[in-house]
Design a protein around this motif. Structure first.
Motif, PDB file in Angstrom:
ATOM      1  N   GLU A 118       0.832  -1.200   0.000  1.00  0.00           N
ATOM      2  CA  GLU A 118       0.000   0.000   0.000  1.00  0.00           C
ATOM      3  C   GLU A 118       0.871   1.256   0.000  1.00  0.00           C
ATOM      4  OE1 GLU A 118      -2.898  -0.401   3.121  1.00  0.00           O
ATOM      5  OE2 GLU A 118      -3.772  -2.213   2.246  1.00  0.00           O
ATOM      6  N   ARG A 119       1.741   1.288  -1.014  1.00  0.00           N
ATOM      7  CA  ARG A 119       2.610   2.445  -1.216  1.00  0.00           C
ATOM      8  C   ARG A 119       2.302   3.097  -2.559  1.00  0.00           C
ATOM      9  NH1 ARG A 119       6.578   2.813   2.508  1.00  0.00           N
ATOM     10  NH2 ARG A 119       7.004   0.949   3.763  1.00  0.00           N
ATOM     11  N   LYS A 120       2.565   4.370  -2.653  1.00  0.00           N
ATOM     12  CA  LYS A 120       2.321   5.096  -3.898  1.00  0.00           C
ATOM     13  C   LYS A 120       3.225   4.563  -5.004  1.00  0.00           C
ATOM     14  CE  LYS A 120       0.885   9.336  -1.511  1.00  0.00           C
ATOM     15  NZ  LYS A 120       1.140  10.784  -1.333  1.00  0.00           N
ATOM     16  N   LEU A 121       2.739   4.710  -6.220  1.00  0.00           N
ATOM     17  CA  LEU A 121       3.435   4.147  -7.376  1.00  0.00           C
ATOM     18  C   LEU A 121       3.577   5.226  -8.444  1.00  0.00           C
ATOM     19  CD1 LEU A 121       4.452   1.375  -8.605  1.00  0.00           C
ATOM     20  CD2 LEU A 121       2.167   1.176  -9.606  1.00  0.00           C
ATOM     21  N   GLU A 122       4.780   5.388  -8.940  1.00  0.00           N
ATOM     22  CA  GLU A 122       5.021   6.329 -10.033  1.00  0.00           C
ATOM     23  C   GLU A 122       5.072   5.552 -11.341  1.00  0.00           C
ATOM     24  OE1 GLU A 122       8.704   9.017 -11.581  1.00  0.00           O
ATOM     25  OE2 GLU A 122       8.089   9.324  -9.494  1.00  0.00           O
ATOM     26  N   ILE A 123       4.236   5.932 -12.296  1.00  0.00           N
ATOM     27  CA  ILE A 123       4.163   5.192 -13.557  1.00  0.00           C
ATOM     28  C   ILE A 123       4.253   6.146 -14.748  1.00  0.00           C
ATOM     29  CG2 ILE A 123       2.758   3.338 -12.582  1.00  0.00           C
ATOM     30  CD1 ILE A 123       0.324   4.611 -14.021  1.00  0.00           C
ATOM     31  N   VAL A 124       4.694   5.582 -15.857  1.00  0.00           N
ATOM     32  CA  VAL A 124       4.589   6.246 -17.154  1.00  0.00           C
ATOM     33  C   VAL A 124       3.688   5.356 -17.997  1.00  0.00           C
ATOM     34  CG1 VAL A 124       5.764   6.987 -19.255  1.00  0.00           C
ATOM     35  CG2 VAL A 124       6.843   7.354 -17.011  1.00  0.00           C
ATOM     36  N   TYR A 125       2.562   5.907 -18.397  1.00  0.00           N
ATOM     37  CA  TYR A 125       1.534   5.124 -19.102  1.00  0.00           C
ATOM     38  C   TYR A 125       1.340   5.677 -20.506  1.00  0.00           C
ATOM     39  CZ  TYR A 125      -2.893   2.692 -19.907  1.00  0.00           C
ATOM     40  OH  TYR A 125      -3.886   1.889 -20.416  1.00  0.00           O
ATOM     41  N   ARG A 126       1.278   4.772 -21.468  1.00  0.00           N
ATOM     42  CA  ARG A 126       1.108   5.166 -22.870  1.00  0.00           C
ATOM     43  C   ARG A 126      -0.166   4.554 -23.435  1.00  0.00           C
ATOM     44  NH1 ARG A 126       7.304   4.754 -25.327  1.00  0.00           N
ATOM     45  NH2 ARG A 126       8.137   6.557 -24.154  1.00  0.00           N
ATOM     46  N   PRO A 127      -1.274   5.274 -23.327  1.00  0.00           N
ATOM     47  CA  PRO A 127      -2.524   4.770 -23.909  1.00  0.00           C
ATOM     48  C   PRO A 127      -2.461   4.822 -25.432  1.00  0.00           C
ATOM     49  CG  PRO A 127      -2.825   6.998 -23.099  1.00  0.00           C
ATOM     50  CD  PRO A 127      -1.445   6.589 -22.694  1.00  0.00           C
ATOM     51  N   ARG A 128      -3.428   4.199 -26.070  1.00  0.00           N
ATOM     52  CA  ARG A 128      -3.425   4.123 -27.532  1.00  0.00           C
ATOM     53  C   ARG A 128      -3.414   5.511 -28.175  1.00  0.00           C
ATOM     54  NH1 ARG A 128      -7.566   1.120 -28.101  1.00  0.00           N
ATOM     55  NH2 ARG A 128      -6.551  -0.901 -28.361  1.00  0.00           N
ATOM     56  N   HIS A 129      -4.123   6.466 -27.572  1.00  0.00           N
ATOM     57  CA  HIS A 129      -4.217   7.795 -28.167  1.00  0.00           C
ATOM     58  C   HIS A 129      -3.020   8.683 -27.857  1.00  0.00           C
ATOM     59  CE1 HIS A 129      -5.847   8.371 -24.079  1.00  0.00           C
ATOM     60  NE2 HIS A 129      -5.321   9.575 -24.168  1.00  0.00           N
ATOM     61  N   ASN A 130      -2.087   8.198 -27.011  1.00  0.00           N
ATOM     62  CA  ASN A 130      -0.895   8.981 -26.659  1.00  0.00           C
ATOM     63  C   ASN A 130       0.285   8.030 -26.475  1.00  0.00           C
ATOM     64  OD1 ASN A 130       0.805  11.037 -25.930  1.00  0.00           O
ATOM     65  ND2 ASN A 130      -0.114  11.418 -23.930  1.00  0.00           N
ATOM     66  N   ALA A 131       0.647   7.354 -27.570  1.00  0.00           N
ATOM     67  CA  ALA A 131       1.637   6.275 -27.510  1.00  0.00           C
ATOM     68  C   ALA A 131       3.053   6.758 -27.244  1.00  0.00           C
ATOM     69  CB  ALA A 131       1.607   5.471 -28.813  1.00  0.00           C
ATOM     70  N   ASP A 132       3.298   8.061 -27.321  1.00  0.00           N
ATOM     71  CA  ASP A 132       4.649   8.596 -27.090  1.00  0.00           C
ATOM     72  C   ASP A 132       4.777   9.279 -25.728  1.00  0.00           C
ATOM     73  OD1 ASP A 132       5.509   7.777 -29.632  1.00  0.00           O
ATOM     74  OD2 ASP A 132       4.673   9.585 -30.554  1.00  0.00           O
ATOM     75  N   ASN A 133       3.789   9.126 -24.873  1.00  0.00           N
ATOM     76  CA  ASN A 133       3.805   9.817 -23.587  1.00  0.00           C
ATOM     77  C   ASN A 133       5.018   9.426 -22.742  1.00  0.00           C
ATOM     78  OD1 ASN A 133       2.683  11.353 -21.334  1.00  0.00           O
ATOM     79  ND2 ASN A 133       2.360   9.358 -20.395  1.00  0.00           N
ATOM     80  N   ASP A 134       5.703  10.426 -22.181  1.00  0.00           N
ATOM     81  CA  ASP A 134       6.830  10.179 -21.278  1.00  0.00           C
ATOM     82  C   ASP A 134       6.608  10.843 -19.921  1.00  0.00           C
ATOM     83  OD1 ASP A 134       8.530   8.564 -22.856  1.00  0.00           O
ATOM     84  OD2 ASP A 134       9.166  10.323 -24.007  1.00  0.00           O
ATOM     85  N   ARG A 135       5.416  11.372 -19.722  1.00  0.00           N
ATOM     86  CA  ARG A 135       5.123  12.092 -18.488  1.00  0.00           C
ATOM     87  C   ARG A 135       4.732  11.120 -17.380  1.00  0.00           C
ATOM     88  NH1 ARG A 135       0.770  17.070 -18.073  1.00  0.00           N
ATOM     89  NH2 ARG A 135       1.221  17.669 -15.898  1.00  0.00           N
ATOM     90  N   ALA A 136       5.403  11.208 -16.264  1.00  0.00           N
ATOM     91  CA  ALA A 136       5.131  10.316 -15.136  1.00  0.00           C
ATOM     92  C   ALA A 136       3.979  10.861 -14.292  1.00  0.00           C
ATOM     93  CB  ALA A 136       6.371  10.143 -14.275  1.00  0.00           C
ATOM     94  N   LYS A 137       3.271   9.956 -13.621  1.00  0.00           N
ATOM     95  CA  LYS A 137       2.199  10.354 -12.716  1.00  0.00           C
ATOM     96  C   LYS A 137       2.233   9.444 -11.496  1.00  0.00           C
ATOM     97  CE  LYS A 137      -2.027   9.534 -13.914  1.00  0.00           C
ATOM     98  NZ  LYS A 137      -3.289   9.466 -14.670  1.00  0.00           N
ATOM     99  N   ILE A 138       1.724   9.942 -10.390  1.00  0.00           N
ATOM    100  CA  ILE A 138       1.673   9.172  -9.140  1.00  0.00           C
ATOM    101  C   ILE A 138       0.265   8.608  -8.980  1.00  0.00           C
ATOM    102  CG2 ILE A 138       2.021   9.203  -6.650  1.00  0.00           C
ATOM    103  CD1 ILE A 138       4.535   9.812  -8.249  1.00  0.00           C
TER     104      ILE A 138
END
Length: 305
Positions: free
Chosen positions: A136-156
């Motif tokens: 139960e700890r926070k997780l930092e991810i970089v997610y690339r959905p189909r409509h934004n396949a080049d995303n490099d922005r991380a989110k918590i």
């Protein structure tokens, strides 16, 4: 002072450990070099000599039929146990024991749907996500959905659960300041890093309710409705044994099977109905019937060209 065991005694012990899959030996010139086999620790180290044929068979069956991604990824931690089980089943001394070793080849599992090759999930990333979920700890991810396949922005995100649907694995996670969780396909994560900060897992959230009651994975869920269907050609007979709803009712009229029950309207329901082609007719609700009738007219235009 205790007696020092002879080299022959030590060699016999090492041979026994090798038979149990706990150590391995290699030759370096005239010398025999022994070392602990990778993963042969914990339960695996204790199991070699004590594992019964029933236990070995159970483990091998689990290994073979863990076809879904989550069980397969989780089972990686049992790899040493699986190897010991395989070694145990290979050492047969009677016909009864040989039946155990042949059992796995007598059982098969096949999916009822059309087989697709789903994207695999990075094991290290899965381990990071599942560990954050467990602790139960926070997780930092970089997610690339189909409509934004080049995303490099991380989110918590705040990991709430893992769900496997039709061969795809999703992370269900919350975001601080937002009331509803979001679904992230695990194979679309390009990075996952566990944070040190813990979070309070919401007491109001139930993954079971999210999946089974709210039907979040049925895609574009609308509302409950009484679905009335007319099947021909035996297409809906399986519903007599596997009902589509708890309040399902069915009757036969001439050569057709009429079925009705309360279901959640969704895209997944539509996919299921389309799979029957001309062998099913939607009698209600009227809006769904009109929608599928329009689709059928459009298909007729395409295939008549």
């Amino acid at each position: 002072m205790p007696n020092t065991p002879s080299s022959k005694t030590i060699y016999r012990h090492l041979q026994k450990l090798e038979e149990e899959g706990l150590v391995e030996m290699s030759q370096r010139g005239t010398a025999s070099v022994w070392r602990k086999k990778a993963g042969a620790s914990g339960m695996a180290a204790k199991a070699g000599a004590m594992m019964s044929f029933d236990e070995a068979l159970a483990l091998q069956t689990l290994r073979r039929f863990s076809s879904r991604q989550i069980p397969e990824l989780v089972a990686e931690s049992l790899s040493a146990m699986f190897e010991i089980a395989e070694t145990r089943l290979q050492k047969t001394n009677s016909e009864t024991e040989r039946k155990y070793s042949r059992w796995a080849s007598k059982v098969a599992v096949e999916s009822g749907g059309f087989a697709l090759h789903y994207p695999s999930i990075d094991r290290d990333m899965f381990a990071t996500v599942s560990r954050s979920l467990f602790e139960e700890r926070k997780l930092e991810i970089v997610y690339r959905p189909r409509h934004n396949a080049d995303n490099d922005r991380a989110k918590i995100v705040l990991p709430y659960g893992l769900v496997e649907v039709g061969g795809l694995v999703y992370l269900v996670a919350g975001t601080e300041g937002k009331p509803d969780p979001t679904m992230y396909r695990m194979d679309r994560l390009t990075r996952a890093a566990a944070r040190l900060e813990p979070f309070a897992y919401p007491a109001s959230f139930s993954l079971d309710a999210y999946v089974r009651q709210q039907r979040r994975f049925d895609f574009m869920v609308e509302k409950e409705a009484v679905l009335k269907l007319k099947f021909v050609g035996g297409a809906g007979d399986h519903l007599l044994e596997a009902p589509m709803s708890k309040d399902q009712k069915s009757t036969r009229k001439e050569d057709a099977l009429h079925v009705q029950g309360t279901v959640m309207l969704s895209q997944r329901l539509r996919w299921w109905l389309r799979s029957f082609g001309p062998n099913v007719e939607v009698l209600g609700p009227a809006t769904l019937r009109a929608e599928l009738a329009a689709e059928a007219a459009e298909l007729a235009t395409i295939y008549s060209a």
